[in-house]
Design a protein around this motif. Structure first.
Motif, PDB file in Angstrom:
ATOM      1  N   ALA A 190       0.887  -1.188  -0.012  1.00 39.94           N
ATOM      2  CA  ALA A 190      -0.032  -0.042   0.136  1.00 39.94           C
ATOM      3  C   ALA A 190       0.644   1.184  -0.203  1.00 39.94           C
ATOM      4  O   ALA A 190       0.202   2.578   0.137  1.00 39.94           O
ATOM      5  CB  ALA A 190      -0.831   0.130   1.059  1.00 39.94           C
ATOM      6  N   ASN A 191       2.310   1.009  -0.046  1.00 42.80           N
ATOM      7  CA  ASN A 191       3.073   2.442   0.164  1.00 42.80           C
ATOM      8  C   ASN A 191       2.644   3.114   1.544  1.00 42.80           C
ATOM      9  O   ASN A 191       2.671   4.603   1.052  1.00 42.80           O
ATOM     10  CB  ASN A 191       3.233   3.210  -1.328  1.00 42.80           C
ATOM     11  N   GLN A 192       2.349   2.539   2.446  1.00 40.03           N
ATOM     12  CA  GLN A 192       1.905   3.627   3.381  1.00 40.03           C
ATOM     13  C   GLN A 192       2.785   3.099   4.668  1.00 40.03           C
ATOM     14  O   GLN A 192       3.004   2.062   5.189  1.00 40.03           O
ATOM     15  CB  GLN A 192       0.597   3.043   3.635  1.00 40.03           C
ATOM     16  N   TYR A 205       1.243   8.063   6.772  1.00 39.20           N
ATOM     17  CA  TYR A 205       1.857   8.752   5.767  1.00 39.20           C
ATOM     18  C   TYR A 205       1.899   7.961   4.412  1.00 39.20           C
ATOM     19  O   TYR A 205       2.270   6.903   4.279  1.00 39.20           O
ATOM     20  CB  TYR A 205       3.303   9.295   6.071  1.00 39.20           C
ATOM     21  N   PRO A 206       2.092   8.696   3.256  1.00 40.61           N
ATOM     22  CA  PRO A 206       2.593   8.031   1.873  1.00 40.61           C
ATOM     23  C   PRO A 206       4.146   7.981   2.005  1.00 40.61           C
ATOM     24  O   PRO A 206       4.763   8.701   2.637  1.00 40.61           O
ATOM     25  CB  PRO A 206       2.293   9.085   0.815  1.00 40.61           C
ATOM     26  N   ALA A 211       6.555  10.847  -3.168  1.00 42.42           N
ATOM     27  CA  ALA A 211       5.157  11.340  -2.487  1.00 42.42           C
ATOM     28  C   ALA A 211       5.121  12.674  -1.825  1.00 42.42           C
ATOM     29  O   ALA A 211       6.149  12.776  -1.207  1.00 42.42           O
ATOM     30  CB  ALA A 211       4.601  10.377  -1.399  1.00 42.42           C
ATOM     31  N   ASP A 212       4.076  13.321  -1.810  1.00 44.40           N
ATOM     32  CA  ASP A 212       3.877  14.418  -1.121  1.00 44.40           C
ATOM     33  C   ASP A 212       3.780  14.144   0.395  1.00 44.40           C
ATOM     34  O   ASP A 212       3.359  13.029   0.928  1.00 44.40           O
ATOM     35  CB  ASP A 212       2.757  15.157  -1.657  1.00 44.40           C
ATOM     36  N   VAL A 213       4.033  15.188   1.245  1.00 42.96           N
ATOM     37  CA  VAL A 213       4.106  15.010   2.688  1.00 42.96           C
ATOM     38  C   VAL A 213       2.720  15.251   3.055  1.00 42.96           C
ATOM     39  O   VAL A 213       2.316  16.383   3.581  1.00 42.96           O
ATOM     40  CB  VAL A 213       5.311  15.985   3.870  1.00 42.96           C
ATOM     41  N   SER A 585       7.979  13.478  -9.914  1.00 41.17           N
ATOM     42  CA  SER A 585       6.711  13.333  -9.310  1.00 41.17           C
ATOM     43  C   SER A 585       5.829  14.812  -9.579  1.00 41.17           C
ATOM     44  O   SER A 585       6.649  15.796  -9.866  1.00 41.17           O
ATOM     45  CB  SER A 585       6.639  13.036  -8.019  1.00 41.17           C
ATOM     46  N   GLU A 586       4.662  14.820  -9.677  1.00 40.80           N
ATOM     47  CA  GLU A 586       3.813  15.835  -9.564  1.00 40.80           C
ATOM     48  C   GLU A 586       4.171  16.658 -10.996  1.00 40.80           C
ATOM     49  O   GLU A 586       4.395  17.703 -10.912  1.00 40.80           O
ATOM     50  CB  GLU A 586       4.047  16.773  -8.382  1.00 40.80           C
TER      51      GLU A 586
END
Length: 637
Positions: A190-192, A205-206, A211-213, A585-586
């Protein structure tokens, strides 16, 4: 001695926390018995599934230990250690711990079959006390270590790939964590990442490096949740969390439901005064459990007959790697935006990548990413290039960018021999908030600029400069219903692709004398996630592709550039540990070319804007990817 939580014969009944007021069919049962009474350890763990029934322990007195099911020592790494996590690596186990004497985190390989420890790899000494750590393996088999420090300090380090530990760990990013955090765990699928905040609750948190914070509450302390006193150690299973309240001696079970967590049960732990450490491993009937009571150091083992329901996971996308990247832009925050590739007509290896800095101007880089030119002309958003523009008596290549300072088009000439950029003029527009820009050059050779505004308006200008002074003649206007930005023209087929950020991608005739009838190419959905950002065309002798930045899930979608616009798949730009280049990313803008630029770019080049520059953390930049990597990852013909 046997401690049981079974609802019969007057024994203590498990305390149940019901999910959203609905009674469960049966309360989960936890049966525990004392284990290895002579062991003095500070952290415990079970070997990863399929690597045997043995256990791991970290001890301040006895070192890192491999233990059998009775607690007998099988292998020891001498030293003083605390905190513990592990991941399978083939038939080996990669173990992370804290060396108390050196005050450093370390990674070490363990061979359970041969009962032998490898040589530890240490992270550099930190400038803060490290309270805890946990491992994470991403979809590309990169292995990371999270450090949980005092006063809210946290970090993510790249420590290996597959079964191999990196000889030199690399810091990926800092991570602001709760000020009283001590424990963390990661659900790799889940990348969690889950972290405790002792006096508040547990947070998710991601975990992905790009990932964004952000954080989401899992469970809170009373009066905001069901935690009686404190949030302590936790262990994760697919779709669920098992967590300790050490001061109330309770075990909490949570099931993930969408973006929230639902309490499933609260189990009392009578006889334990301060359960501090927790380890789990799935079994056919539920979960194998190890617990440590910090009050007296005693260890317990048992079975918990509870299984969380796994939640649907995002599809695993192919990863490609950038092999070079641009110098970071000269402004903080959301600055870099859109790239364009200028191809040198005689020496392709001398080609350049242009990039906008929407807080400064236009940048030019070589193919290794070195900054060659910087033109501080204002807040440029998008940029595009076409060759052979008549600027008075000169023939130059032309770059056009949307200028948000003046709601205008900024034009630049590119010397066809040196690649040098020069300002070539400005064309005002009536747009109130100009945003995207792309160029269209039909077979006749004339160049059109197609600009859009945030209100959905598109303006098409015919560009010319007969006297050396650029002019723009408005030849067409049309509109979409909501905010657009990215667009790209297929000069050969006289077709324009445009992105409506929250809706999808449209195709429209690019010719100024034709009606602007929109035809859907792809809608926002599971594969293409809003915002729809950069668009680019890869055009070769055999196949044409439309490449789209799917900003909502940090990926890139590839479609056939002709109807029915069949999808060829999606990919991510992941980190390149060997080159020390982080992933992307983004992403806002992107560009691609099929031209042979030599060396790694012999099959073309993809350039994407990176919204979160990491490893090290710096201002935004652009990542350069060989198109051959995309072809391989998506198995393109």
């Amino acid at each position: 001695m046997s401690i049981s939580w079974l609802p019969k014969h007057g024994l203590l009944t498990a305390l149940i926390s019901l999910t959203i007021g609905q009674a469960m069919a049966a309360a989960p049962n936890l049966s525990l018995t004392p284990w290895a009474p002579n062991l003095v350890v500070d952290a415990i763990a079970l070997l990863p599934v399929d690597l045997g029934p043995e256990r791991l322990a970290a001890s301040e007195r006895d070192g890192l230990l491999l233990l059998d099911v009775q607690g007998k020592e099988l292998a020891r790494l001498k030293g003083s250690f605390s905190s513990l996590d592990s991941r399978a690596a083939g038939q080996h186990v990669l173990v992370a711990s804290l060396d108390n004497a050196r005050q450093q985190a370390l990674l070490v390989s363990l061979d359970p079959a041969k009962r032998s420890w490898g040589q530890p790899v240490y992270l550099p000494t930190r400038d803060y006390p490290v309270n805890g750590l946990c491992l994470y393996r991403d979809e590309a088999s990169n292995l990371f270590l999270f450090l949980v420090g005092e006063e809210g300090k946290g970090e993510q380090w790249l420590v290996g790939n597959g079964a191999t530990l990196n000889p030199q760990p690399q810091r990926v990013r800092g991570l602001p964590l709760p000020p009283s955090a001590q424990f963390c765990q990661v659900d790799d699928g889940a990348n969690q990442l889950v972290v405790n905040e002792e006096n508040v609750g547990w947070w998710a948190y991601p975990a992905h490096a790009e990932a964004d914070v952000t954080r989401t509450p899992v469970a809170m302390r009373e009066p905001f949740g069901e935690i009686k006193q404190a949030a302590g150690a936790m262990a994760l299973v697919p779709g669920g969390i098992v967590a300790l309240d050490p001061k109330a001696a309770q075990l909490h079970l949570y099931q993930q439901q969408g973006e929230r967590w639902a309490a499933q049960a609260t189990l009392a732990l009578p006889g334990m005064k301060e359960p501090e450490n927790l380890a789990l491993r799935p079994t056919a009937k539920g979960l194998q459990v190890l617990l440590r009571d910090d009050d007296d150091g005693r260890l317990y083992q048992g079975e918990l007959d509870w299984q969380a329901t796994p939640v649907p996971l995002a599809p695993v996308l192919a990863n490609v790697k950038a092999i070079s990247q641009s110098d970071p832009v000269g402004r903080q925050g959301d600055a870099a935006d859109d790239p364009a590739i200028w191809i040198h007509p005689q020496q392709p290896a001398l080609s350049r990548v242009l990039g906008t800095n929407k807080k400064q101007g236009l940048m030019a880089y070589d193919l290794q990413g070195k900054l060659l030119q910087e033109l501080p002309v204002g807040r440029l958003n998008n940029v595009d290039i076409r060759p052979n523009f008549k600027l008075g008596q000169q023939t130059v290549d032309l770059a056009v960018a949307s200028n948000r300072d003046h709601n205008s088009l900024s034009l630049f000439s590119i010397d066809r021999t040196s690649g040098e950029l020069r300002e070539a003029g400005e064309i005002p527009t009536p747009l109130k908030d100009i945003y995207g820009i792309c160029l269209f050059q039909p077979a006749s050779g004339e160049i059109y600029a197609i600009a859009n505004g945030k209100d959905g308006t598109f303006l098409q200008y015919r560009l010319n400069a007969p006297n050396g002074s650029v002019q723009g003649e408005l030849v067409r206007q049309f509109k979409v219903d909501s905010q657009p930005e990215g667009c790209v023209a297929d000069d050969q087929r006289q077709r324009l692709f445009l992105g409506e950020e929250d809706v999808g991608v449209w195709a429209v005739d690019a010719r100024a004398d034709q009606p602007a009838t929109l035809s859907s190419v792809i809608k926002v959905g599971a594969q293409l996630q809003a915002d729809v950002e950069g668009l680019a065309l890869y055009q070769s002798a055999t196949q044409d592709y439309l490449v789209i930045s799917s900003q909502g899930n940090d990926s890139y979608v590839v479609l056939d550039a002709e109807p029915p616009f069949a999808s060829r798949g999606a990919f991510r730009v992941g980190l390149n540990a060997a080159a020390g280049i982080d992933g992307a990313s983004e992403t806002d803008g992107l560009e691609v070319t099929s031209a042979n630029l030599g060396g790694p770019w012999s099959h073309g080049m993809l350039v994407v804007q990176d919204g979160r520059k990491r490893m090290p953390e710096q201002t935004q930049n652009f990542k350069f990817v060989p198109w051959a990597e995309v072809t391989k990852a998506l198995k393109l013909p």
